[in-house]
Design a protein around this motif. Structure first.
Motif, PDB file in Angstrom:
ATOM      1  N   VAL A 163       0.839  -1.198   0.000  1.00 20.38           N
ATOM      2  CA  VAL A 163       0.000   0.000   0.000  1.00 20.38           C
ATOM      3  C   VAL A 163       0.879   1.253   0.000  1.00 20.38           C
ATOM      4  N   GLY A 164       1.879   1.282   0.888  1.00 19.99           N
ATOM      5  CA  GLY A 164       2.773   2.430   0.916  1.00 19.99           C
ATOM      6  C   GLY A 164       3.512   2.615  -0.390  1.00 19.99           C
ATOM      7  N   GLU A 165       3.948   1.519  -0.983  1.00 23.97           N
ATOM      8  CA  GLU A 165       4.647   1.588  -2.272  1.00 23.97           C
ATOM      9  C   GLU A 165       3.742   2.164  -3.351  1.00 23.97           C
ATOM     10  N   GLU A 166       2.484   1.753  -3.359  1.00 22.55           N
ATOM     11  CA  GLU A 166       1.544   2.252  -4.360  1.00 22.55           C
ATOM     12  C   GLU A 166       1.293   3.743  -4.168  1.00 22.55           C
ATOM     13  N   ALA A 190       9.536   5.358 -10.270  1.00 22.82           N
ATOM     14  CA  ALA A 190       8.954   4.909  -9.006  1.00 22.82           C
ATOM     15  C   ALA A 190      10.041   4.432  -8.049  1.00 22.82           C
ATOM     16  N   GLU A 191      11.000   3.702  -8.548  1.00 17.85           N
ATOM     17  CA  GLU A 191      12.063   3.172  -7.685  1.00 17.85           C
ATOM     18  C   GLU A 191      12.884   4.295  -7.066  1.00 17.85           C
ATOM     19  N   SER A 192      13.104   5.373  -7.818  1.00 16.67           N
ATOM     20  CA  SER A 192      13.880   6.494  -7.287  1.00 16.67           C
ATOM     21  C   SER A 192      13.153   7.195  -6.146  1.00 16.67           C
ATOM     22  N   ARG A 193      11.842   6.974  -6.022  1.00 16.80           N
ATOM     23  CA  ARG A 193      11.056   7.599  -4.952  1.00 16.80           C
ATOM     24  C   ARG A 193      11.005   6.756  -3.682  1.00 16.80           C
ATOM     25  N   LYS A 194      11.770   5.690  -3.617  1.00 16.29           N
ATOM     26  CA  LYS A 194      11.738   4.848  -2.422  1.00 16.29           C
ATOM     27  C   LYS A 194      12.134   5.622  -1.178  1.00 16.29           C
ATOM     28  N   ILE A 195      13.093   6.552  -1.302  1.00 20.14           N
ATOM     29  CA  ILE A 195      13.504   7.359  -0.154  1.00 20.14           C
ATOM     30  C   ILE A 195      12.334   8.166   0.410  1.00 20.14           C
ATOM     31  N   LEU A 196      11.412   8.587  -0.471  1.00 25.43           N
ATOM     32  CA  LEU A 196      10.245   9.352  -0.022  1.00 25.43           C
ATOM     33  C   LEU A 196       9.301   8.492   0.803  1.00 25.43           C
ATOM     34  N   LEU A 197       9.296   7.188   0.535  1.00 27.56           N
ATOM     35  CA  LEU A 197       8.516   6.240   1.326  1.00 27.56           C
ATOM     36  C   LEU A 197       9.241   5.865   2.608  1.00 27.56           C
ATOM     37  N   ASP A 198      10.560   5.715   2.509  1.00 27.06           N
ATOM     38  CA  ASP A 198      11.334   5.293   3.676  1.00 27.06           C
ATOM     39  C   ASP A 198      11.236   6.296   4.824  1.00 27.06           C
ATOM     40  N   TRP A 199      11.183   7.589   4.502  1.00 21.91           N
ATOM     41  CA  TRP A 199      11.142   8.588   5.573  1.00 21.91           C
ATOM     42  C   TRP A 199       9.882   8.469   6.438  1.00 21.91           C
ATOM     43  N   PRO A 200       8.656   8.455   5.889  1.00 18.26           N
ATOM     44  CA  PRO A 200       7.497   8.331   6.789  1.00 18.26           C
ATOM     45  C   PRO A 200       7.463   6.993   7.522  1.00 18.26           C
ATOM     46  N   ARG A 201       8.119   5.985   7.001  1.00 15.65           N
ATOM     47  CA  ARG A 201       8.196   4.713   7.720  1.00 15.65           C
ATOM     48  C   ARG A 201       9.131   4.792   8.919  1.00 15.65           C
ATOM     49  N   GLU A 202       9.845   5.910   9.060  1.00 15.12           N
ATOM     50  CA  GLU A 202      10.698   6.130  10.222  1.00 15.12           C
ATOM     51  C   GLU A 202       9.975   6.836  11.367  1.00 15.12           C
ATOM     52  N   ILE A 203       8.718   7.238  11.153  1.00 11.11           N
ATOM     53  CA  ILE A 203       7.964   7.886  12.235  1.00 11.11           C
ATOM     54  C   ILE A 203       7.863   6.924  13.410  1.00 11.11           C
ATOM     55  N   PRO A 204       8.384   7.286  14.584  1.00 12.17           N
ATOM     56  CA  PRO A 204       8.421   6.328  15.701  1.00 12.17           C
ATOM     57  C   PRO A 204       7.078   6.199  16.408  1.00 12.17           C
ATOM     58  N   ILE A 205       6.603   4.962  16.482  1.00 14.08           N
ATOM     59  CA  ILE A 205       5.323   4.649  17.121  1.00 14.08           C
ATOM     60  C   ILE A 205       5.523   3.448  18.040  1.00 14.08           C
ATOM     61  N   ALA A 206       5.073   3.582  19.288  1.00 11.16           N
ATOM     62  CA  ALA A 206       5.156   2.492  20.265  1.00 11.16           C
ATOM     63  C   ALA A 206       6.579   1.942  20.363  1.00 11.16           C
ATOM     64  N   GLY A 207       7.559   2.820  20.301  1.00  9.50           N
ATOM     65  CA  GLY A 207       8.934   2.410  20.499  1.00  9.50           C
ATOM     66  C   GLY A 207       9.671   1.941  19.271  1.00  9.50           C
TER      67      GLY A 207
END
Length: 316
Positions: free
Chosen positions: A179-182, A219-236
């Protein structure tokens, strides 16, 4: 005001705004950049003027281009440095194992190599997480910080998905495999929707968006744009980012460094209620309310930000 998902926020933005007369003509052109090899990779950066250093740190999904209309207000009297984070802008794009930790290592090594003294940081989005972290661990180098739409106590870290409010839907989708990739890699919503339609003055122009998109042709070059919000810290988790955010917050609440906060209404990650909390709880803080705005206040109010920064820096 609750935090909205990125898509809801973009949909709610209106075109009502008063356009100020700029002291410097707005430009769509990217500034010339220098390059420094750091840990085997090239970091691209704007470096203009002489004097006390002022370092601008952008976040996701932007680049140093975000600061193009603010820099002229300072470059006649200060040395202005605006790097592209590793993996972003014109900097090299290696595969990062841990987005925040690796980005911090590259950026801190770059800044240390400049041997800055009495530096002022101007920070935004993930650039604020990096900026607080750098100032906290390099107190001998940083003497003041200006921030806007920044990560501050009360925003991160989150104790649970439920504590995110409306923002939870976006973060949950981003963290869902496929979903995030899409959303971010294929549909490019961070640039083509959130950034393009995030201004109360209407959509950003084709010329401006072409520059923001120039660095991410696939699309592959935009992976960094996805990686950043996946770094939002939740529940440790991620544990390293959770630890940094917790330490940043504690340091920020105790720090006596001069601080200048820019904020707008409704904002995205620094809404009015958060601004009021910071006004009550941060030491040595001055504030500038810019008016109606979204996350990319640099596109909404470059002249106002530039003038206020210049005036603030004259006082200490």
């Amino acid at each position: 005001m609750k935090r909205r998902t990125l898509l809801k926020f973009a949909a709610l933005v209106t075109a009502a705004s008063v356009m100020p007369l700029p002291a410097f003509a707005d430009t769509h052109q990217a500034q010339d950049k220098s390059y420094m090899t750091v840990l085997g990779q090239k970091i691209a950066y704007v470096d203009e003027g002489e004097g006390r250093p002022v370092v601008f740190l952008h976040g996701n999904p932007a680049s140093s281009y975000l600061w193009r209309n603010i820099i002229p207000h300072l470059s006649a009297t200060h040395r202005v440095i605006a790097p592209d984070l590793i993996g972003m802008g014109d900097s090299d794009k290696p595969v990062l194992e841990n987005t925040y930790a690796d980005s911090a290592e590259y950026m801190f090594t770059f800044l240390d190599a400049l041997d800055l003294k009495d530096a002022v940081l101007v920070i935004h989005d993930w650039g604020s997480g990096l900026g607080w972290h750098y100032a906290r661990t390099r107190p001998e180098r940083v003497s003041a910080i200006a921030f806007m739409e920044a990560m501050t106590p009360g925003f991160i870290p989150y104790e649970s998905y439920e504590s995110l409010g409306d923002f939870a839907e976006f973060v949950h989708n981003v963290n869902t495999p496929g979903v995030g990739e899409e959303m971010i890699m294929n549909q490019n919503i961070l640039l083509d929707q959130f950034m393009r339609y995030g201004s109360p003055n209407g959509p950003l122009s084709d010329e401006v968006m072409a520059e923001y998109n120039r660095y991410y042709p696939t699309a592959e070059s935009r992976k960094i744009l996805l990686d950043w919000p996946r770094e939002i810290p939740i529940a440790g988790e991620p544990a390293d980012v959770y630890e940094v955010a917790t330490a940043n917050n504690a340091w920020l609440l105790a720090s006596d460094l001069p601080k200048l906060m820019f904020h707008v209404d409704p904002g995205a990650i620094l809404p009015m209620a958060q601004a009021e909390y910071l006004q009550k709880n941060l030491n040595n803080l001055e504030t500038v309310f810019l008016g109606q705005g979204g996350h990319f206040v640099q596109e909404d109010y470059p002249d106002e930000i530039g003038k206020a920064l210049a005036e603030w820096l004259m006082r200490f």
